[in-house]
Design a protein around this motif. Sequence first.
Motif, PDB file in Angstrom:
ATOM      1  N   THR A  99     -86.701  -2.631   3.734  1.00 41.31           N
ATOM      2  CA  THR A  99     -87.147  -1.666   2.726  1.00 41.31           C
ATOM      3  C   THR A  99     -85.959  -1.077   1.974  1.00 41.31           C
ATOM      4  N   GLN A 100     -84.855  -0.839   2.683  1.00 35.00           N
ATOM      5  CA  GLN A 100     -83.663  -0.327   2.018  1.00 35.00           C
ATOM      6  C   GLN A 100     -83.187  -1.312   0.949  1.00 35.00           C
ATOM      7  N   GLY A 101     -83.255  -2.618   1.244  1.00 37.60           N
ATOM      8  CA  GLY A 101     -82.899  -3.624   0.243  1.00 37.60           C
ATOM      9  C   GLY A 101     -83.815  -3.561  -0.959  1.00 37.60           C
ATOM     10  N   ASP A 102     -85.119  -3.392  -0.708  1.00 41.35           N
ATOM     11  CA  ASP A 102     -86.077  -3.272  -1.813  1.00 41.35           C
ATOM     12  C   ASP A 102     -85.779  -2.049  -2.667  1.00 41.35           C
ATOM     13  N   MET A 103     -85.455  -0.941  -2.008  1.00 40.60           N
ATOM     14  CA  MET A 103     -85.203   0.299  -2.738  1.00 40.60           C
ATOM     15  C   MET A 103     -83.918   0.218  -3.557  1.00 40.60           C
ATOM     16  N   ARG A 104     -82.899  -0.452  -3.017  1.00 45.73           N
ATOM     17  CA  ARG A 104     -81.662  -0.629  -3.802  1.00 45.73           C
ATOM     18  C   ARG A 104     -81.944  -1.447  -5.063  1.00 45.73           C
ATOM     19  N   SER A 107     -94.146   3.736  -8.584  1.00 43.72           N
ATOM     20  CA  SER A 107     -95.545   4.155  -8.465  1.00 43.72           C
ATOM     21  C   SER A 107     -95.727   5.017  -7.225  1.00 43.72           C
ATOM     22  N   GLU A 108     -96.852   5.704  -7.168  1.00 46.19           N
ATOM     23  CA  GLU A 108     -97.182   6.491  -5.978  1.00 46.19           C
ATOM     24  C   GLU A 108     -97.322   5.590  -4.760  1.00 46.19           C
ATOM     25  N   ASP A 109     -97.874   4.386  -4.956  1.00 42.17           N
ATOM     26  CA  ASP A 109     -98.003   3.436  -3.840  1.00 42.17           C
ATOM     27  C   ASP A 109     -96.638   3.048  -3.286  1.00 42.17           C
ATOM     28  N   ASP A 110     -95.641   2.885  -4.191  1.00 42.09           N
ATOM     29  CA  ASP A 110     -94.276   2.586  -3.734  1.00 42.09           C
ATOM     30  C   ASP A 110     -93.771   3.682  -2.805  1.00 42.09           C
ATOM     31  N   LEU A 111     -93.890   4.934  -3.260  1.00 41.59           N
ATOM     32  CA  LEU A 111     -93.407   6.051  -2.454  1.00 41.59           C
ATOM     33  C   LEU A 111     -94.127   6.124  -1.112  1.00 41.59           C
ATOM     34  N   MET A 112     -95.440   5.904  -1.133  1.00 43.54           N
ATOM     35  CA  MET A 112     -96.212   5.950   0.111  1.00 43.54           C
ATOM     36  C   MET A 112     -95.736   4.873   1.077  1.00 43.54           C
ATOM     37  N   HIS A 113     -95.477   3.670   0.559  1.00 39.81           N
ATOM     38  CA  HIS A 113     -95.018   2.574   1.425  1.00 39.81           C
ATOM     39  C   HIS A 113     -93.642   2.882   2.017  1.00 39.81           C
ATOM     40  N   VAL A 152     -87.071   9.633  -9.851  1.00 41.79           N
ATOM     41  CA  VAL A 152     -87.552   8.766 -10.938  1.00 41.79           C
ATOM     42  C   VAL A 152     -89.054   8.952 -11.103  1.00 41.79           C
ATOM     43  N   TYR A 153     -89.762   8.967  -9.987  1.00 43.22           N
ATOM     44  CA  TYR A 153     -91.217   9.167 -10.034  1.00 43.22           C
ATOM     45  C   TYR A 153     -91.556  10.492 -10.714  1.00 43.22           C
ATOM     46  N   CYS A 154     -90.845  11.558 -10.328  1.00 44.78           N
ATOM     47  CA  CYS A 154     -91.114  12.871 -10.920  1.00 44.78           C
ATOM     48  C   CYS A 154     -90.764  12.902 -12.406  1.00 44.78           C
ATOM     49  N   LEU A 155     -89.694  12.184 -12.773  1.00 37.80           N
ATOM     50  CA  LEU A 155     -89.325  12.109 -14.183  1.00 37.80           C
ATOM     51  C   LEU A 155     -90.434  11.455 -14.995  1.00 37.80           C
ATOM     52  N   GLN A 156     -91.023  10.405 -14.443  1.00 43.92           N
ATOM     53  CA  GLN A 156     -92.144   9.752 -15.134  1.00 43.92           C
ATOM     54  C   GLN A 156     -93.262  10.756 -15.395  1.00 43.92           C
ATOM     55  N   GLN A 157     -93.569  11.569 -14.368  1.00 43.25           N
ATOM     56  CA  GLN A 157     -94.635  12.544 -14.535  1.00 43.25           C
ATOM     57  C   GLN A 157     -94.254  13.582 -15.592  1.00 43.25           C
ATOM     58  N   GLU A 158     -92.968  13.938 -15.627  1.00 41.62           N
ATOM     59  CA  GLU A 158     -92.507  14.901 -16.614  1.00 41.62           C
ATOM     60  C   GLU A 158     -92.619  14.314 -18.024  1.00 41.62           C
ATOM     61  N   MET A 159     -92.279  13.032 -18.152  1.00 41.93           N
ATOM     62  CA  MET A 159     -92.447  12.359 -19.451  1.00 41.93           C
ATOM     63  C   MET A 159     -93.910  12.399 -19.862  1.00 41.93           C
TER      64      MET A 159
END
Length: 420
Positions: free
Chosen positions: A195-200, A269-275, A309-316
């Motif tokens: 998962t760390q590799g995916d997040m990078r 996405s929210e699903d990304d964060l949840m995973h 990044v997720y929060c920035l999207q919501q702010e946009m």
Amino acid sequence: MNDLNTDKPISENLFRRLVVRLTAQQLRDLPVDRLPSSIPFDAVDSQTDPAKYAVLNELAWTVGARELERRCEAADRLDSESREALETAEAASARPVAELDRMTERVSRAWANGDFRGDALSESSQTLERGRARAGEIAEQVGRLHRALALLDRPWVADGPLLERISAARQHARAVLHSLEGGLGRYELLEVDITQGDMRARQAQCDLELSRFRELDEKIEIVEEKLRRPRQMLRRLISPRVARQEREYLLQRLDTLIRRRDSIESFVSEDDLMHWLDVLVNASLHVPKDQWRQRAQRTRLLLYRLMNVYCLQQEMAAHQLALRATPGVNAEQAIGYYLKSERFILSYFARKRQEVTLWLSGAADEKLGRLDMVRDAILADYRRNAQRSRHDAPVRSKGAPRPEQAGLDIGAGDREAATR
């Protein structure tokens, strides 16, 4: 073979060793009440050693009769829930751990050599999928054993033999549980690495996309500034016709730039964060605390960056909502509605507490304590980094929020830590 000199039941592993060392007659003479609850027929080949194989058949019938007698005894003295817990504890087996460990080792070696998941048909990809399925099965078994032990650990009023049976079942179940959770923890640490590799990779992608967004946002601001110039000033400098053409061009240019900016797809996405949270939290439930903290530290930093990044999207999205003049919602309120990262974290952990409570029932207290520890660690990370980002961030009074205002520009130290 010192274990034979005690009164404890013979484990299946010990019985397998006895099958190799003892003769058929010696196996037949073993005490019935010491035999394991399941006789492993695969411990001997029926073709090469028919005598021992025949004895295993005899012992299987004997053990079957013994277990039936025990079940009848338990049925007479225990309620259905307690009887089921006792049988679950007695039947517990750590056999799946060896297979999961082999899968974990194979996938870990393949992962160390590079991301193999581009080929779903590769042996490593298929081993990973089988490992995930087996880990899920073991997690279910862990939940059943925790629930069974929660019942068996209650005070009992029963005669000696039944109390001895309950005590032996508890001891056996705890030993099996220790092995199951150890194997599950080793596998889930591998999932943390993957998962760390995916997040990078996602962070690198977001850096590129946010750079595009920043460039378009700055161009939009320049065009908007030109459109805000007093018309009288333009008319003094150029003819009304040229001024009108200039304004039409700027409006068309602004529309094009805004459409380009709005076409940038959602980064996280929210699903990304949840995973990602699931991977971190699931590992924390089965891995020693210090080991989890050390292994998950870099992943938690990446989680903070990607949550921004997720929060920035919501702010946009809130900014665009405000520009459409939604009745009763101003820009500040709309941004406040969307930018709720701490609430997201707290909401996630509230749902996770419910899942763990259903999974473990009366045995959930220790795991819920782990869950609270992880929640507090992640919140502390987020608040500390968010406070630093707010302190360092420039203030922008107009237009959509700049990405760096959400703490998205990774400093050299953080970038090094996130990519190690």
